[in-house]
Design a protein around this motif. Structure first.
Motif, PDB file in Angstrom:
ATOM      1  N   ILE A  96       0.947  -1.079  -0.048  1.00  0.00           N
ATOM      2  CA  ILE A  96      -0.154   0.008   0.080  1.00  0.00           C
ATOM      3  C   ILE A  96       0.817   1.055   0.053  1.00  0.00           C
ATOM      4  O   ILE A  96       1.543   1.483   1.112  1.00  0.00           O
TER       5      ILE A  96
ATOM      6  N   ASP B 223      -3.487   5.640  -0.721  1.00  0.00           N
ATOM      7  CA  ASP B 223      -2.622   5.300  -1.755  1.00  0.00           C
ATOM      8  C   ASP B 223      -3.364   4.040  -2.256  1.00  0.00           C
ATOM      9  O   ASP B 223      -4.190   3.524  -1.830  1.00  0.00           O
TER      10      ASP B 223
ATOM     11  N   VAL C  40      -3.324  -0.102  -3.967  1.00  0.00           N
ATOM     12  CA  VAL C  40      -2.702  -1.238  -3.404  1.00  0.00           C
ATOM     13  C   VAL C  40      -2.358  -1.776  -4.953  1.00  0.00           C
ATOM     14  O   VAL C  40      -2.908  -1.849  -5.974  1.00  0.00           O
TER      15      VAL C  40
ATOM     16  N   CYS D 271       1.962  -5.263   2.836  1.00  0.00           N
ATOM     17  CA  CYS D 271       0.916  -5.968   3.324  1.00  0.00           C
ATOM     18  C   CYS D 271       1.153  -7.418   3.389  1.00  0.00           C
ATOM     19  O   CYS D 271       1.666  -8.101   2.464  1.00  0.00           O
TER      20      CYS D 271
ATOM     21  N   THR E 134      -2.217  -5.590   7.092  1.00  0.00           N
ATOM     22  CA  THR E 134      -1.496  -4.258   6.694  1.00  0.00           C
ATOM     23  C   THR E 134      -0.324  -4.051   7.621  1.00  0.00           C
ATOM     24  O   THR E 134      -0.424  -4.176   8.739  1.00  0.00           O
TER      25      THR E 134
ATOM     26  N   GLN F 198      -8.504   3.491  -3.486  1.00  0.00           N
ATOM     27  CA  GLN F 198      -7.053   3.954  -2.548  1.00  0.00           C
ATOM     28  C   GLN F 198      -7.705   3.219  -1.118  1.00  0.00           C
ATOM     29  O   GLN F 198      -8.800   3.289  -0.731  1.00  0.00           O
ATOM     30  N   PHE F 199      -6.519   2.915  -0.766  1.00  0.00           N
ATOM     31  CA  PHE F 199      -6.743   2.264   0.811  1.00  0.00           C
ATOM     32  C   PHE F 199      -6.169   3.685   1.900  1.00  0.00           C
ATOM     33  O   PHE F 199      -4.960   4.000   1.501  1.00  0.00           O
TER      34      PHE F 199
ATOM     35  N   LYS G  68      -2.396  -2.662 -10.163  1.00  0.00           N
ATOM     36  CA  LYS G  68      -2.744  -1.627  -9.284  1.00  0.00           C
ATOM     37  C   LYS G  68      -4.360  -1.549  -9.150  1.00  0.00           C
ATOM     38  O   LYS G  68      -5.117  -1.877 -10.038  1.00  0.00           O
TER      39      LYS G  68
END
Length: 1428
Positions: free
Chosen positions: A429, A460, A462, A434, A451, A475-476, A471
């Motif tokens: 991330i 951002d 993953v 992760c 995580t 976003q996480f 990708k």
């Protein structure tokens, strides 16, 4: 340790018990023990909780043992024949002596013919020879059992159960267990199991391992090679070679087979172990399908299945590999470890390149085709490419997590790696790794990872990098959750409170827990970004706990949030206790702590359809609609009612908590009785009612009688949609009127009445007449009026007035009747609630204020003199505390204390008193002494009673001797009465022996009075006082609105309204209370009620007096007033000054008052009731001055009602107190099994014996003797004088009410018919209806005593000796002897002459010993006593 009261209670679970215990003196099988707040009487051993002998003896309880022939754990005396050998086994003998048995043989083949069983018995068993015996196989199957003569109970022979009665074998089981018991005298005393087995079923149940299971069975089975089956008899095995061990069985040796694609042909070789036993048998290959293939022997230990063709549509499938005997289905070569072959299908289960190529690790030859986007079998052995398209991330969940990491992030998509090793370090991330979890990884489809920890908040995409990078579109975000506040912050300790935690970013992460004290979790959790809602768990005790929120099992955050567990809400009562079957009746629930309840529901067991939701009004009141009835078979029967508070079942909090996990037997505390729905109809039961619009409308609705007791506010009457205002409601009639116009377009309106959910249309209202018709009617009426004669007009007018007046009078009478009923019903309901509260307070507080035994004796023996003695011998005041009144310790001169005589007189007086005591302990002297004194004319009745009481004190330590003297004197009295009228004996107390009998009864009945009668008697006194205080009480005349005595009835309708005052008073352990008073109370009456509220748990002798306290009213924050009965503001009426009341001072509801002790007594008034009625009055003026000429303006406006109508209040008071009076009479006239009235049985038998000796056979005479001895001599005296038993204040009004109750008790014990008429006094008429039932109870009581086993002299003497021992140091017998000696001195010559005249006393020279006593004391006693 003195026992104050005794009852069965349940000691709270887990509460420690005080180490000091004591056996029950009357029954050594019971023990008294104490916890921190209660005393309990329990058995010395709870043997019956052990159900097996081993449990019983292993408990090592010295009192418990095993009763062999009764098969139960018991005390020794509870077991029949326990004194004989082996009937009762004690714990000291050890568990090895418990009866048991062994069955020979214990395992029996179903194919074997069995004639019988041999049972060997172990342990202690009494001799069974001569007893009825059998063997019990269950299901009512029994066979004859015999004992060989020389077996000594060691062996029992039983016939075996017939084959047709063998129990059925359970499915998939090759045996059945049969329990057999030895039955002696109809009861199974010892038992054991044996097994019936079937070897054929062993092989059939396990077909793939038949040989191994057969030879390894617990019982003896054999394997037949020829039959290839399991048999139970060795003779069935005719083979030359036999298999004896399971390891020798022919079996398949499992081997791994290379996976094969579906539809591909292959040859499978199967290796066998121990194949020599089956090498000549033809075999077939079996793969779990319908198709069989012939097996070819390759060598002596292997066979081959050729051209095997298997298909599957699944991704992979494992087919079992078995060898079956040809032509014999279900006969297989053993395969203890199943051999399988894997068949796979490349076209199934591989939707992308990574999934397809990843199957290579499983041995699948699959290849991905980019052109067709499909996975297929690599038939041409093409080289597999190593690169797939880049990962495609379709979804990530969740979208955020905490900075500490630890969030389970789920990534779903395509081409997410061929194997786990591809993705170990492939997920990030941003720059934070992760860590994937291997057990959650699904090839190519899904990655689940933990995580990592982030240094700050950021967001951002993953990324997954498997040779090529993919990708996520979303976003996480790494976020910091914040907890701000938790509400509510308190709730019941039972749990169930829903709390809301507010903050920011609370929805982050994958896992969240709300922890309570880091040990328990808040359940039923739901959350949003700003709130978390969960349900608090229950705890055992009230406490304050820390609550925090834990994300991802990391640190716990809570902003110092705390939650306070408080006492559970408690429910005291529900009303009403009835409902109609349609439900919806509002049930009022009273208790406390309800504001903590977030939701409350009510359910009625066995009858209610569903739970109903309740409404919380205040901290003490909830209302619940009753559920509709679904089970009509239980109508008219009380049904248990349950309440659920915050989702927890309510139970009595003093025993259990609400915690649903605790397994307890729940018994509902409240009940609701259902009746049929009420039925209504119009006056003439018509279905149509005509009405002209614009005219007033009044409806009279009749109601069928019911048991619901509905209130006026429970009815709702509507005409169409317009409400009909209810004005009058009685048991049979409802009056309502409509004040608004019924003008509507509809000409017919339904008349409906609703009670709860029950709705009934009773009629249709027809609106008649148009405007034209009304106009025509008016014209016609006008013409008729002009033509009418004046006389007719006057006559009609008067008739209408008379009719209206009559209707009004009828309505007033119905209203008055309804008010009287309502007053009785409400009075009873209110008092029941008050007495329930009082009973609970008694249980929680110090208990009933019993006087100690010595003070009970003082007041009973010397009723006329006790007050004088108290004044002479009162000890100095001992202050309870600085804020309480003085404790008055009553000291009678005969109570234990120092015998105060000067030292120079002591030797002679001690010697003289000792000699005189010896004489009094001589039976012949004492009888002559008593008779000699009674023959003196100036020896008055008071002297006789005093002498009898002094003798009782002097001989209290030798009650058996005292009893024998009393019996001899009674025989003389009976002889004297029998010659005259025997029915008059013991009617009064005119002789020494009659007073001695009274005292003897008091001593012997004291325990019964304390343990059985005391509580209902005290509750009756409290109920009388509570009921009297419900209405107005004239402070000067003492007359009250509510009473049992007509002479004390306030015969005017004085309107009194209750006032709840907030009173502070630094005393009695409480600072402030809410006290209920009446606005008509004088200030002295208000002080009395306040003192009673504050000091209710303190004996009356320790209360402050009314004149010792001041009462101050804080009208505003700056103004306060001292309230007095008389002051400058007192008003004058008719020349008399009226005592001040709360209404006079206009003190409002909830006013704040303060009461304090004062050194200056209020000398304005002495005793209020002693005031001159010529100068003062409270509520009413003297009756003789209420004439027409002198009526005041106030009285002229008073409602004119005949005074006699208020006699109904006697019935109201009687009905309210009836239950308490019934409880008291039943307690007096009942016999407890654990405390039989030994003294009463002994004395009644004595009376019957004396009657029989004198030929008196009239049962009425015996009944009168018994009644005069016990009920009238003892109980009536106690009923009239409760101050003999309790430390209370007996007012004149309570004394008057007790006189009525005592008269009812006297009438109940009488056998003469009650000749009552309209002129009879109300005191006798009041309980005339109950007297016949009471008489039956009295007669039953006498019969029960007569039927008791007779007492021997030894048993009675032992009982009397025990009574003497209990109170042996309570009295100063020297003082009593000195008082008796004064009578001896006064009548010295007469006593000497009587002793000389009696041959027995003359022979023993008792007159000389008496003269010696006189010589020792006559020169000293008066001088010394005067000096003292």
């Amino acid at each position: 340790m003195k026992m104050m009261s005794k009852e069965s209670v349940t000691v709270a679970y887990g509460e420690p018990v005080h180490p000091v215990m004591q056996f029950d003196p009357s029954d050594s099988n019971y023990l008294y023990l104490m916890t921190s707040h209660q005393i309990a009487r329990v058995k010395v051993a709870a043997c019956d909780k052990y159900t097996a002998c081993i449990e019983c003896l292993a408990a090592a309880d010295a009192y418990c043992g095993w009763c062999t022939l009764e098969t139960r754990c018991s005390l020794q005396h509870e077991c029949a024949h326990s004194d004989e050998s082996n009937f009762w086994i004690s714990a000291s003998e050890g568990v090895q002596q418990c009866p048991s048995m062994t069955i020979l043989p214990s395992e029996i083949s179903i194919d074997k013919e069995n004639q019988g069983l041999i049972i060997q018995i172990h342990g202690n068993i009494p001799s069974l020879i001569g007893m009825e015996m059998s063997c019990d196989y269950g299901n009512k199957i029994q066979t004859v059992a015999k004992i060989p003569t020389d077996s000594l109970n060691q062996f029992v022979y039983c016939n075996f159960l017939p084959r047709e009665k063998y129990p059925a074998f359970p499915s998939n089981q090759d045996h059945v267990i049969v329990q057999t018991a030895v039955r002696v005298n109809g009861k199974n005393i010892v038992w054991a199991n044996f097994t019936i087995y079937d070897c054929k079923r062993t092989g059939n149940i396990y077909p793939k391992t038949a040989c191994i299971n057969c030879l390894s069975a617990k019982w003896k089975c054999y394997w037949s090679i020829r039959k290839y089956a399991c048999v139970s008899n060795a003779s069935e095995c005719e083979d030359l070679i036999q298999i004896n061990n399971s390891s020798d069985c022919p079996q398949i040796v499992p081997a791994s087979v290379v996976p094969v694609a579906t539809g591909a042909s292959q040859d499978i070789t199967i290796t066998l172990k121990n194949a020599a036993f089956v090498k000549e048998l033809p075999l077939e290959c079996h793969f779990g399908t319908d198709k069989l293939l012939e097996a070819q022997w390759v060598n002596a230990s292997a066979v081959q299945c050729r051209n095997v063709l298997l298909h599957t549509s699944e991704e992979r499938h494992h087919f079992p590999v078995n060898l079956q005997l040809k032509g014999k289905p279900d006969r297989f070569i053993d395969s203890p470890q199943m051999m399988t072959v894997e068949i796979y299908n490349c076209a199934t289960g591989s939707t992308d390149c990574s999934q397809c190529l990843g199957r290579e690790d499983q041995g699948h030859q699959c290849i991905w085709s980019e052109s067709s986007s499909s996975c297929r079998l690599n038939t041409e052995s093409l080289q597999i490419l190593g690169v797939c398209p880049p990962p495609e991330i379709r979804k990530i969940e969740p979208l955020n997590g905490t900075l500490e990491g630890g969030t389970l992030l789920t990534i779903q998509g395509r081409n997410l790696g061929r194997r786990f090793s591809d993705v170990i370090n492939a997920v990030k991330i941003g720059n934070v790794k992760c860590l994937p979890l291997q057990d959650r990884y699904i090839v190519s489809k899904e990655i689940v990872c933990w995580t990592g920890e982030a240094p700050e908040e950021f967001a951002d995409v993953v990324t997954v990098n498997v040779s090529r990078e993919g990708k996520s579109r979303e976003q996480f975000s790494y976020m910091l959750p914040v907890v701000k506040l938790m509400l509510p912050s308190a709730g019941p300790k039972a749990g169930g409170t829903k709390v809301t935690i507010t903050g920011n970013n609370l929805s982050v992460g994958s896992e969240l827990r709300v922890l309570v004290n880091s040990t328990k979790e808040c359940s039923s959790l739901s959350r949003t970004d700003t709130t978390i809602i969960c349900t608090m768990p229950g705890v055992e005790f009230t406490t304050t706990v820390q609550v925090c929120v834990q994300f991802e099992n990391k640190s716990c955050i809570g902003n110092n949030s705390t939650f306070k567990y408080e006492k559970n809400p408690s429910i005291i009562d529900i009303s009403p206790k009835t409902s109609h079957i349609s439900g919806g009746r509002i049930i009022t629930v009273k208790g406390n702590g309800f504001l903590m309840a977030q939701n409350v529901s009510m359910a009625v067991q066995t009858i209610g359809k569903e739970q109903t939701n309740c409404k919380v009004h205040t901290d003490t009141v909830i209302t619940c609609p009753s559920p509709a009835a679904s089970n009509l078979t239980t109508v008219n029967k009380p049904a248990p009612v349950d309440f659920y508070i915050n989702g927890r079942l309510y139970t009595d909090d003093s025993l259990y908590s609400f915690e649903p996990l605790r397994e307890t037997i729940h018994i509902s505390k409240f009940h609701l009785e259902y009746f049929t729905d009420p039925q209504f109809f119009t006056a003439k039961k018509e279905k149509w009612i005509k009405h002209h619009p614009g005219e007033p409308l009044t409806l009279v609705i009749h109601k069928e009688p019911d048991h619901l007791g509905l209130e006026s506010n429970e009815y709702e009457v509507k005409i169409g949609l317009i409400s009909c205002e209810i004005q009058i409601v009685s048991d049979k009639v409802i009056h309502c009127s409509v004040n608004e116009s019924l003008n509507t377009s509809e000409r017919q309106l339904p008349v409906t009445i609703q009670v709860g959910k029950f709705i009934q249309i009773i009629a249709m209202l027809h609106l008649g007449g148009s405007e034209t018709a009304i106009t025509v009617s008016i014209v016609i009426c006008s013409i008729l009026l002009l033509l009418s004669v004046v006389a007719l007009f006057v006559f009609c007018t008067k008739s209408r007035r008379a009719e209206r007046y009559w209707q009004k009078t009828l309505l007033q009478m119905e209203e008055m009747e309804s008010q009287i009923r309502e007053e009785i019903r409400k009075g009873f309901a209110e008092l029941q609630t008050d007495m329930t509260d009082l009973t609970k307070e008694l249980n929680r507080s110090q208990g009933i204020p019993f006087l100690e035994y010595k003070y009970f004796v003082t007041r009973t023996f010397f009723p006329k003199c006790s007050s004088l003695y108290e004044e002479r011998y009162i000890l100095p005041s001992q202050h309870l505390n600085s804020q309480m009144g003085s404790q008055i310790q009553e000291t009678h001169p005969l109570l234990l204390g120092e015998w105060k005589i000067p030292e120079n007189c002591r030797p002679n007086m001690e010697e003289g008193i000792a000699l005189f005591s010896t004489l009094l302990n001589n039976k012949y002297f004492l009888i002559v002494f008593v008779h000699a004194l009674e023959q003196q004319k100036d020896f008055a009745v008071r002297d006789r009673c005093n002498l009898a009481s002094l003798l009782t004190i002097a001989l209290h330590g030798k009650l058996e001797y005292y009893t024998s003297i009393m019996k001899d004197l009674l025989v003389d009295l009976i002889d004297a009465s029998a010659s005259k009228n025997p029915k008059l004996m013991l009617r009064r107390t005119e002789s020494v022996v009659e007073k001695m009998l009274t005292n003897w009864m008091s001593i012997c009945m004291y325990s019964c009075l304390r343990e059985t009668v005391g509580e209902p008697f005290f509750l009756l006194l409290c109920a009388i006082k509570q009921q009297i205080n419900k209405g107005s009480i004239d402070a000067i005349t003492g007359k009250a609105r509510y009473t049992l005595n007509e002479e004390w009835l306030l015969r005017e309708n004085i309107e009194a309204r209750p006032r709840n005052l907030n009173v502070s008073f630094q005393g009695c352990g409480m600072d402030s209370l809410s006290v209920r008073v009446m606005d008509t109370d004088t200030l002295s009456q208000v002080k009395e009620k306040i003192l009673e509220a504050f000091c209710k748990n303190i004996p009356y002798s320790q209360w402050p007096r009314v004149e010792d306290v001041d009462l101050e009213w804080f009208a505003t924050s700056t103004d306060s007033y001292i309230l007095r009965d008389l002051d400058d503001t007192s008003v004058m009426e008719d020349g008399r000054k009226k005592l001040n009341t709360l209404a006079h001072y206009k003190i409002p509801e909830g006013a704040s008052l303060a009461m304090s002790l004062t050194d200056k007594k209020d000398t304005t008034l002495s005793r209020v009731k002693d005031l001159d009625t010529e100068k003062y009055f409270h509520l009413v003026l003297p009756t003789d001055e209420l004439n027409d000429n002198k009526k005041s303006h106030r009285q002229s406006h008073r409602k004119k009602v005949l005074p006699e109508i208020y006699l109904t209040r006697l019935l109201s008071t009687k009905g309210t107190l009836q239950k308490f009076l019934d409880d008291l009479f039943r307690a007096i006239l009942s016999i407890r099994d654990d405390r039989p009235p030994l003294a009463i049985k002994y004395f009644f038998d004595f009376l019957e014996e004396q009657a029989e000796k004198r030929g008196i056979s009239d049962p009425d005479t015996l009944h009168i003797w018994k009644t005069n001895s016990l009920p009238l001599r003892f109980w009536v005296n106690i009923l009239k004088n409760p101050q003999f038993v309790f430390d209370i204040d007996k007012t004149d009004h309570i004394d008057a009410c007790l006189s009525v109750i005592a008269q009812a008790f006297i009438d109940a014990c009488s056998i003469s018919d009650l000749q009552l008429g309209k002129d009879s006094p109300t005191n006798k008429l009041l309980y005339a209806k109950e007297i016949p039932e009471y008489r039956k109870i009295v007669q039953k009581y006498y019969t029960q005593i007569h039927d008791m086993p007779p007492l021997s002299e030894q048993e009675m003497n032992a009982h009397l000796a025990e009574e003497s021992r209990k109170y042996r140091n309570e009295f100063n017998t020297n003082v009593a002897m000195t008082e008796i000696y004064k009578y001896a001195k006064r009548y010295r010559n007469q006593i000497v002459n009587a002793l000389d005249s009696n041959p027995t006393t003359r022979r023993t020279q008792l007159q000389h010993k008496f003269e010696q006593v006189i010589a020792l004391m006559e020169d000293n006693i008066y001088e010394c006593c005067s000096e003292a």
